[in-house]
Design an enzyme around this catalytic site. Structure first.
Site, mmCIF file in Angstrom:
data_model
loop_
_atom_site.group_PDB
_atom_site.id
_atom_site.type_symbol
_atom_site.label_atom_id
_atom_site.label_comp_id
_atom_site.label_asym_id
_atom_site.label_seq_id
_atom_site.Cartn_x
_atom_site.Cartn_y
_atom_site.Cartn_z
ATOM 1 N N ASP A 56 0.850 -1.192 0.000
ATOM 2 C CA ASP A 56 0.000 0.000 0.000
ATOM 3 C C ASP A 56 0.887 1.243 0.000
ATOM 4 O O ASP A 56 1.604 1.498 0.963
ATOM 5 C CB ASP A 56 -0.910 0.015 1.230
ATOM 6 N N TYR A 91 3.301 9.794 0.795
ATOM 7 C CA TYR A 91 4.261 9.215 1.747
ATOM 8 C C TYR A 91 5.703 9.562 1.373
ATOM 9 O O TYR A 91 6.628 9.319 2.148
ATOM 10 C CB TYR A 91 4.091 7.694 1.843
ATOM 11 N N LYS A 124 -1.968 6.056 -4.367
ATOM 12 C CA LYS A 124 -3.077 6.994 -4.147
ATOM 13 C C LYS A 124 -2.785 8.349 -4.789
ATOM 14 O O LYS A 124 -1.649 8.843 -4.714
ATOM 15 C CB LYS A 124 -3.315 7.195 -2.640
ATOM 16 N N HIS A 153 -6.936 9.596 -2.547
ATOM 17 C CA HIS A 153 -6.473 9.494 -1.159
ATOM 18 C C HIS A 153 -7.463 10.130 -0.177
ATOM 19 O O HIS A 153 -7.774 9.554 0.864
ATOM 20 C CB HIS A 153 -5.101 10.174 -1.052
HETATM 21 N N1 LIG Z 1 -5.631 6.126 3.254
HETATM 22 C C1 LIG Z 1 -5.158 6.840 4.236
HETATM 23 O O1 LIG Z 1 -5.459 8.037 4.388
HETATM 24 C C2 LIG Z 1 -4.220 6.214 5.209
HETATM 25 C C3 LIG Z 1 -3.973 6.823 6.450
HETATM 26 C C4 LIG Z 1 -3.110 6.193 7.358
HETATM 27 C C5 LIG Z 1 -2.530 4.989 7.010
HETATM 28 N N2 LIG Z 1 -2.774 4.421 5.773
HETATM 29 C C6 LIG Z 1 -2.127 3.171 5.356
HETATM 30 O O2 LIG Z 1 -2.250 2.220 6.395
HETATM 31 C C7 LIG Z 1 -0.950 1.791 6.794
HETATM 32 C C8 LIG Z 1 -0.950 1.408 8.262
HETATM 33 O O3 LIG Z 1 -1.422 2.466 9.042
HETATM 34 P P1 LIG Z 1 -0.522 3.235 10.077
HETATM 35 O O4 LIG Z 1 0.900 3.238 9.658
HETATM 36 O O5 LIG Z 1 -1.210 4.535 10.311
HETATM 37 O O6 LIG Z 1 -0.712 2.444 11.426
HETATM 38 P P2 LIG Z 1 -0.609 0.948 11.994
HETATM 39 O O7 LIG Z 1 -0.293 -0.024 10.936
HETATM 40 O O8 LIG Z 1 -1.833 0.795 12.795
HETATM 41 O O9 LIG Z 1 0.600 1.083 13.015
HETATM 42 C C9 LIG Z 1 1.929 1.171 12.586
HETATM 43 C C10 LIG Z 1 2.804 1.264 13.841
HETATM 44 O O10 LIG Z 1 2.697 0.034 14.584
HETATM 45 C C11 LIG Z 1 4.006 -0.465 14.818
HETATM 46 N N3 LIG Z 1 3.927 -1.937 14.731
HETATM 47 C C12 LIG Z 1 3.745 -2.675 13.607
HETATM 48 N N4 LIG Z 1 3.703 -3.992 13.908
HETATM 49 C C13 LIG Z 1 3.877 -4.078 15.252
HETATM 50 C C14 LIG Z 1 3.955 -5.167 16.142
HETATM 51 N N5 LIG Z 1 3.836 -6.420 15.707
HETATM 52 N N6 LIG Z 1 4.140 -4.910 17.464
HETATM 53 C C15 LIG Z 1 4.260 -3.638 17.905
HETATM 54 N N7 LIG Z 1 4.209 -2.553 17.093
HETATM 55 C C16 LIG Z 1 4.013 -2.779 15.776
HETATM 56 C C17 LIG Z 1 4.882 0.123 13.744
HETATM 57 O O11 LIG Z 1 6.211 0.225 14.218
HETATM 58 P P3 LIG Z 1 7.526 -0.080 13.317
HETATM 59 O O12 LIG Z 1 7.248 0.347 11.911
HETATM 60 O O13 LIG Z 1 8.555 0.746 13.987
HETATM 61 O O14 LIG Z 1 7.778 -1.555 13.435
HETATM 62 C C18 LIG Z 1 4.263 1.492 13.592
HETATM 63 O O15 LIG Z 1 4.714 2.339 14.632
HETATM 64 C C19 LIG Z 1 -0.036 2.968 6.409
HETATM 65 O O16 LIG Z 1 1.298 2.571 6.291
HETATM 66 C C20 LIG Z 1 -0.652 3.374 5.085
HETATM 67 O O17 LIG Z 1 -0.217 2.512 4.054
HETATM 68 C C21 LIG Z 1 -3.623 5.008 4.886
#
Ligand SMILES: NC(=O)c1ccc[n+]([C@@H]2O[C@H](COP(=O)([O-])OP(=O)(O)OC[C@H]3O[C@@H](n4cnc5c(N)ncnc54)[C@H](OP(=O)(O)O)[C@@H]3O)[C@@H](O)[C@H]2O)c1
Length: 298
Positions: free
Chosen positions: A30, A35, A64, A97
């Protein structure tokens, strides 16, 4: 499978994460122009295609369209820039997006001299028509939406030739969005859960914001099942029938997050987790006073 890329990783980290993820078996990446790391993702993909681990067609790559490129005359150029950065000839999926158009140009977050946001008035439906042309031209296989509210999705359904393949929204036990998930199901639109772990590294997180992976109910279910809180939260999204895109740059977590396919949550555990709902948004962008803001229309 799924991996995604956040916006705040250090140089080199994302390429390494993409390579690790592909080696683990992830096939869904994704990405997004916003980003600012699509070249790094592309380098990771290239390395894994070049070393024979995968072929391009094994991957499902999403990107996006950013808010500054909503004008119909800008959509194709923006898609091609993303393809150039990723080193790909086509995307599997291209999403709008956010349903908010910003001032046209290459400044991601345009503001005037007084610090006021600068917007554009392109309606999302007009952007969608330009997105449909990308499919006709073979630049992407499918198109979809992100962060649109129900009315905004309905407007697209009413006007489209190509239906949105997915709606990518924030989705986790603190924000279960039952109505929206049901609405998408009824309309044949898949739902992709972003921030499934509660996005603890988002730059604007406050000290008193909830930490989903530390929630006692999540921790208790994790202990009982011999899993990590992250694995429980990923499974929660999958067991609701949704696509899930957790982000990690840490090799051990990338591996562990993938190991969620061999267990299921019971209906009682699902209900316990749904009971945590507070309609809490980590990614609300409440500071953007846009007339088409999906959650805080002005
Ligand atoms: N469409 C949109 O507007 C939008 C908005 C936000 C996000 N997104 C997409 O969704 C993806 C995920 O969302 P997000 O990055 O906001 O949040 P998330 O996936 O809920 O959380 C990511 C965080 O969790 C940590 N983490 C991952 N696996 C873990 C584990 N097994 N144990 C403990 N901590 C863990 C990561 O740390 P480390 O990386 O340091 O391991 C990072 O700090 C984004 O990368 C993006 O592609 C889309």
């Amino acid at each position: 499978m799924f991996l995604s890329n956040g916006s705040i990783s250090k140089p080199g980290e994302v390429t390494a994460a993409v390579k690790t993820a592909i080696d683990c078996g992830y096939r869904h990446l994704d990405c997004a122009r916003a980003y600012q790391n699509e070249d790094e993702v592309g380098a990771g993909i290239k390395a894994k295609v070049d070393d024979g681990t995968i072929k391009r067609e094994d991957l499902f790559v999403t990107s996006k369209l950013w808010c500054t490129h909503h004008h119909p005359d800008d959509v194709e150029r923006a898609c091609k820039q993303t393809l150039d950065s990723l080193g790909l000839e086509y995307l599997d999926l291209f999403l709008i997006h956010w349903p908010m158009a910003y001032k046209r140009g290459d400044v991601l977050f345009p503001k005037d001299a007084d610090g006021n946001w600068q917007f554009d008035d392109t309606p999302q439906v007009e952007t969608w028509k330009a997105m449909e042309k990308l499919v006709e031209k073979g630049l992407c296989k499918d198109i979809g939406l992100s962060n649109s509210n129900k009315k905004q999705v309905q407007d697209i359904l009413d006007a489209c030739k190509i239906k949105p393949a997915t709606l990518q929204i924030e989705l986790h036990p603190l924000l279960i969005q039952e109505d929206m998930v049901q609405f998408c199901k009824e309309n044949g639109v898949t739902v992709t859960a972003y921030s499934p772990l509660g996005s603890p590294d988002r730059p604007w997180i406050k000290d008193d914001d909830p930490r989903l992976m530390e929630d006692p109910t999540v921790v208790e279910i994790a202990k009982k099942k011999g899993k990590s809180p992250a694995q429980i939260l990923i499974r929660f999204a999958l067991d609701r029938g949704n696509i899930c895109i957790p982000k990690s740059v840490t090799p051990s977590r990338i591996q562990a997050n993938f190991e969620t396919l061999n267990f299921k949550l019971t209906s009682q555990e699902m209900e316990q987790l749904k009971g945590l709902n507070k309609d809490y948004r980590g990614c609300a962008l409440e500071w953007i006073a846009h007339p088409h803001h999906p959650f805080f229309p002005i």
